[in-house]
Design a protein around this motif. Sequence first.
Motif, short mmCIF file in Angstrom:
data_model
loop_
_atom_site.label_atom_id
_atom_site.label_comp_id
_atom_site.label_asym_id
_atom_site.label_seq_id
_atom_site.Cartn_x
_atom_site.Cartn_y
_atom_site.Cartn_z
N ASP A 107 0.83 -1.21 0.00
CA ASP A 107 0.00 0.00 0.00
C ASP A 107 0.87 1.26 0.00
O ASP A 107 1.74 1.43 0.86
N PRO A 108 0.64 2.17 -0.95
CA PRO A 108 1.47 3.39 -1.04
C PRO A 108 1.41 4.27 0.20
O PRO A 108 2.40 4.92 0.55
N ARG A 109 0.26 4.28 0.88
CA ARG A 109 0.15 5.13 2.07
C ARG A 109 1.08 4.65 3.18
O ARG A 109 1.71 5.45 3.88
N LEU A 110 1.18 3.34 3.33
CA LEU A 110 2.05 2.79 4.37
C LEU A 110 3.52 2.98 4.00
O LEU A 110 4.35 3.30 4.86
N HIS A 111 3.84 2.79 2.72
CA HIS A 111 5.21 3.04 2.27
C HIS A 111 5.59 4.50 2.53
O HIS A 111 6.73 4.79 2.95
N THR A 112 4.66 5.41 2.28
CA THR A 112 4.95 6.83 2.48
C THR A 112 5.23 7.13 3.95
O THR A 112 6.17 7.88 4.28
N GLU A 113 4.44 6.55 4.84
CA GLU A 113 4.66 6.78 6.27
C GLU A 113 6.02 6.27 6.71
O GLU A 113 6.73 6.94 7.48
N LEU A 114 6.41 5.09 6.23
CA LEU A 114 7.71 4.54 6.61
C LEU A 114 8.84 5.36 5.98
O LEU A 114 9.88 5.60 6.61
N ALA A 115 8.64 5.81 4.73
CA ALA A 115 9.64 6.66 4.08
C ALA A 115 9.85 7.95 4.86
O ALA A 115 10.99 8.39 5.07
N ARG A 116 8.78 8.57 5.31
CA ARG A 116 8.90 9.81 6.08
C ARG A 116 9.64 9.57 7.40
O ARG A 116 10.42 10.43 7.84
N PHE A 117 9.39 8.43 8.02
CA PHE A 117 10.09 8.09 9.25
C PHE A 117 11.60 8.04 9.01
O PHE A 117 12.39 8.64 9.73
N GLU A 123 18.02 8.74 7.09
CA GLU A 123 18.38 7.43 6.54
C GLU A 123 17.89 7.40 5.09
O GLU A 123 16.87 6.80 4.75
N TYR A 124 18.65 8.08 4.24
CA TYR A 124 18.18 8.39 2.90
C TYR A 124 17.93 7.15 2.04
O TYR A 124 16.95 7.10 1.30
N ALA A 125 18.82 6.16 2.11
CA ALA A 125 18.66 4.98 1.26
C ALA A 125 17.36 4.24 1.59
O ALA A 125 16.61 3.82 0.70
N ASN A 126 17.08 4.08 2.89
CA ASN A 126 15.84 3.42 3.30
C ASN A 126 14.62 4.25 2.92
O ASN A 126 13.61 3.72 2.45
N ALA A 127 14.72 5.56 3.12
CA ALA A 127 13.61 6.44 2.74
C ALA A 127 13.33 6.34 1.25
O ALA A 127 12.17 6.23 0.83
N HIS A 128 14.39 6.35 0.45
CA HIS A 128 14.24 6.27 -1.00
C HIS A 128 13.49 5.01 -1.42
O HIS A 128 12.56 5.07 -2.25
N ARG A 129 13.87 3.87 -0.85
CA ARG A 129 13.22 2.60 -1.24
C ARG A 129 11.72 2.64 -1.01
O ARG A 129 10.94 2.08 -1.80
N HIS A 130 11.29 3.27 0.07
CA HIS A 130 9.86 3.29 0.37
C HIS A 130 9.13 4.44 -0.33
O HIS A 130 7.96 4.28 -0.71
N TYR A 131 9.81 5.56 -0.53
CA TYR A 131 9.17 6.64 -1.30
C TYR A 131 8.83 6.18 -2.71
O TYR A 131 7.79 6.56 -3.26
N VAL A 132 9.70 5.36 -3.32
CA VAL A 132 9.44 4.87 -4.68
C VAL A 132 8.12 4.11 -4.75
O VAL A 132 7.43 4.13 -5.77
N ARG A 133 7.76 3.45 -3.67
CA ARG A 133 6.52 2.68 -3.62
C ARG A 133 5.40 3.45 -2.93
O ARG A 133 4.34 2.91 -2.66
N GLY A 134 5.68 4.70 -2.60
CA GLY A 134 4.71 5.52 -1.90
C GLY A 134 3.85 6.36 -2.84
O GLY A 134 3.63 5.99 -3.99
N SER A 135 3.41 7.49 -2.33
CA SER A 135 2.48 8.32 -3.11
C SER A 135 2.82 9.80 -3.02
O SER A 135 1.95 10.64 -3.26
N ARG A 136 4.08 10.11 -2.68
CA ARG A 136 4.48 11.51 -2.56
C ARG A 136 5.79 11.75 -3.31
O ARG A 136 6.85 11.95 -2.71
N PRO A 137 5.75 11.76 -4.64
CA PRO A 137 6.98 11.90 -5.42
C PRO A 137 7.70 13.23 -5.20
O PRO A 137 8.93 13.30 -5.30
#
Length: 282
Positions: A107-117, A123-137
Amino acid sequence: ESFYLAEQLILSQYNRVKTSKPQESLDILLNGATTLLEANQANEGGSLANTYISEMVENKIKPDANKIGRIEGLFAIFPKEGSKQRVEFMKAAIAWTIKLGSCPHGDPRLHTELARFYDRRKEYANAHRHYVRGSRPAEHARCVMEWASKGYPSEIDLFIARGVLEYLCVENLADANTFYQTCVKSLDENKEEGGKGGEDEEGNEEDDIDDKRKPLLNYLSFLLQTLERDALPLFDMLSAKYRASLLRDPAFEKYITRIAHIYFGRAAPKGMLEELMSMLAV
């Protein structure tokens, strides 16, 4: 000890009704997790939160907006000292949405929340991986440009290219465009403010950073336009013309193969798609 006993009491209440009243049993877990997390008990509250997810998986309960909202609510109230438990909970929730939801990457909403965390923790590399699957480009672009600023100026285009190509690999052309446009706008704003210079990885001064990154950025611009229409010959021509730029990162060739498969139906070499999906896995 009292919080551990509270957790056990909640589990006992849950076990008594989970067969006869499955929805009520889930509410017991949710409410119990909420109470303990609000009391700053990351271990006990996190354990109940993970049990909540496990039970939805076991009972094949599909994600919907209401359940996603509940998960976002739990994620938001984890205490600061419970970062490990917080991440474990969200990853379990994402895995649930992959298994039983409509989004193959979670789910993109959950990926976005984890990316923001991760983003807040730099922790840019981890954020990047989840932003790609999120909904806030656009948020993702800001994160990546901040990340790129920590490295060599001559490699900023590589950071942008990785983001664009990975969006395309998860079949999100719209967000790939937004991400690219936001990154380029950031570059233009930085140029207007006089940002330039620096050194490359060999310590040489870089007086003309724009020219060094221009070919790869041009490729991305043409690629995004090409994918809007059925233009495989043009796609191949671009890949050949910009081959030198694409060879700067060994992963790009695999990304291009995946993109050709998704958007033009071209068969990929045996095993390559599996390898790439493993690379993209979270």
